[in-house]
Scaffold this active site. Structure first.
Site, short mmCIF file in Angstrom:
data_model
loop_
_atom_site.label_atom_id
_atom_site.label_comp_id
_atom_site.label_asym_id
_atom_site.label_seq_id
_atom_site.Cartn_x
_atom_site.Cartn_y
_atom_site.Cartn_z
NE ARG A 44 34.20 91.27 54.65
CZ ARG A 44 33.81 90.44 53.67
NH1 ARG A 44 34.46 90.39 52.54
NH2 ARG A 44 32.76 89.68 53.83
CG ASP B 221 19.71 92.70 55.97
OD1 ASP B 221 20.40 93.15 55.04
OD2 ASP B 221 20.18 91.93 56.84
CD GLU C 280 36.14 108.29 69.63
OE1 GLU C 280 36.78 109.19 69.04
OE2 GLU C 280 36.62 107.50 70.48
CB THR D 274 26.79 94.39 53.66
OG1 THR D 274 26.09 93.62 52.68
CG2 THR D 274 26.63 93.77 55.03
CE1 TYR E 121 39.07 105.59 68.13
CE2 TYR E 121 41.37 105.89 68.73
CZ TYR E 121 40.22 105.10 68.69
OH TYR E 121 40.25 103.84 69.20
CE LYS F 184 26.31 89.86 52.02
NZ LYS F 184 26.24 90.73 53.21
N1 DSN Z 1 27.73 85.85 55.16
C1 DSN Z 1 26.79 86.56 54.35
C2 DSN Z 1 26.29 85.73 53.22
O1 DSN Z 1 27.08 84.96 52.73
O2 DSN Z 1 25.16 85.85 52.80
C3 DSN Z 1 25.68 87.14 55.14
O3 DSN Z 1 26.16 87.76 56.27
#
Ligand code: DSN
Length: 455
Positions: A243, A208, A60, A234, A58, A237
């Site tokens: 993730r 974003d 925090e 994120t 933990y 990708k």
């Molecule tokens: N689910 C993602 C996508 O496929 O673009 C975005 O959050």
């Protein structure tokens, strides 16, 4: 990236049921084509870090400011991750802060809104159905309920961004945040224009870049840095990490006299999250290290080359693409020449042929978000496996063959008729000879391209 296979000997010994499920998923990943543009394969090093004992702590708070003790090594993990995240975009830590604790993209975006807006203030973005994201103000999402969304449209002819229209709407509505960055937009984004418009209307500029952050760090898509105030992404990708997500913010940008970076940190913890997932943060650190290699830069450039080659192949097969092509890693096939609402049939038919892609709305969607008229495709995963432009001709041909083989199933707005058609489609799917042939060819072809982390 380390491509070694993972072995799951402990899972196998302790929980054969979960082990078998993992093995089945390995098989699916190996023998099929993964064309969902937001997916990719993490390296074995990333996967190992996520499976490490860092999970157990933990923590925090933030490095050197933790609530619990015993965090001296956890602090090292998180500080290293911050350093590498900034380095991946060439950012000076004196000017830019990065928060690496968001659990994923949605909480990252919500944290920015929570830090910079009061409830009910205006968020201006592209609508989900036009290519935006759920957290960019959609009705069904917290962002669309807690804040007041104002959507800018795409140009109906070119199906691309029209910065003059964005400016006009921003001047009219004066949003608190002007947001750029999308989940189904195949064209280049000019972030400097968004930043300029935001400045003119006194809004915070936010990007974003979840879909394109790997292209940006590799220098093959224009950067939102240093123009935008806040950048979220994120990490799973194109970046091929765990993730998770990170938030970059300009230290000098203020809200009520306070640095927005401090406000964003507070919005993440204690505002929205508790203990950060430091095992994941270790994986994110590895992904940002990998993203700075020349191998990754070559990879990112190849992702775009492959997407362009796939676009050419699909168009040569007579398919229509939203905006007429792509500049990045994704393509959106407009299925309306065959009739509206056919995405569901196409997605399922492709899945039956071992090709994973997703149905998607298209700009000006004529059917419905649940029965959309488009198909979204992307090249990040197959490029990680080693596919090149020459392979895209074949991939495009398979996709086109499958689409054409199900083009006569129709979308009906009436629920009962629609369900009857879906039932007929499902029943006939097993006897579709085109699909059976494509599946066999795809499975054979894929056996030549290893998947990282899988034997
Ligand atoms: N689910 C993602 C996508 O496929 O673009 C975005 O959050």
């Amino acid at each position: 990236m380390t491509r070694r296979a993972m072995n799951y000997t402990n899972v196998q010994a302790e929980d054969p049921e979960i082990y078998q499920i993992i093995k089945k998923e390995e098989q699916r990943q190996k023998e099929g084509l993964e064309l969902i543009p937001s997916e990719n394969y993490a390296s074995a090093a990333v996967l190992e870090a996520m499976g490490s004992i860092l999970n157990d702590k933990y923590a925090e708070g933030y490095p050197k400011k933790r609530y619990y003790g015993g965090n001296q090594f956890i602090d090292e993990v998180e500080s290293l991750c911050q350093k590498r995240a900034l380095a991946a975009y060439g950012l000076d830590p004196k000017e830019w802060a990065v928060n690496v604790q968001p659990l994923s993209g949605s909480p990252a975006n919500i944290a920015v809104y929570f830090a910079l807006m009061n409830f009910g203030e205006k968020l201006m973005a592209l609508q989900l159905t036009e290519g935006g994201h759920l957290t960019h103000g959609a009705d069904a999402n917290f962002s669309g309920r807690a804040y007041k969304p104002v959507f800018y449209p795409l140009d109906p002819q070119s199906q691309m961004l029209d910065y003059d229209v964005v400016r006009k709407l921003a001047q009219e509505h004066r949003p608190k945040i002007l947001l750029a960055g999308y989940t189904a937009y195949p064209r280049t984004i000019d972030f400097s224009k968004f930043a300029q418009i935001a400045k003119e209307v006194g809004a915070y500029s936010m990007a974003d870049i979840s879909h394109i952050s790997g292209l940006v760090s590799a220098g093959v898509h224009p950067s939102p840095f240093p123009d935008m105030d806040v950048v979220t992404t994120t990490t799973h990708k194109l970046l091929r990490g765990p993730r998770a997500a990170v938030i970059f913010s300009k230290r000098a940008t203020l809200k009520d006299g306070k640095s927005i970076s401090e406000l964003i940190d507070k919005a993440i913890f204690p505002g929205l999250q508790g203990g950060p997932h430091e095992h994941t943060i270790a994986g994110v650190a590895i992904a940002f290290k990998e993203a700075q290699t020349s191998e990754f830069k070559t990879y990112a450039a190849q992702v775009i080359k492959n997407a362009k080659a796939l676009a050419e192949s699909l168009m040569a097969e007579g398919l229509k693409l939203v905006s007429g092509g792509t500049d990045n890693h994704l393509l959106l096939v407009d299925l309306t020449p065959f009739g509206p609402g056919k995405g569901i049939f196409v997605q399922q038919a492709l899945e039956e042929a071992s090709i994973t892609a997703n149905k998607n709305t298209i700009p000006g969607e004529p059917a419905s978000p649940f029965f959309p008229s488009g198909l979204r495709l992307g090249t990040p995963s197959i490029t990680t496996r080693g596919f090149k432009e020459g392979d895209m001709q074949q991939v495009g041909k398979w996709i086109a063959d499958v689409i054409k083989s199900v083009k006569d199933y129709n979308y009906f707005p009436e629920k009962e008729k629609r369900q009857a058609e879906i039932d007929r489609f499902k029943k006939e799917l097993a006897n579709n000879e085109v699909i059976a042939k494509v599946r066999k060819e795809v499975n054979e072809f894929c056996s030549k391209f290893p998947v990282p982390g899988i034997e």
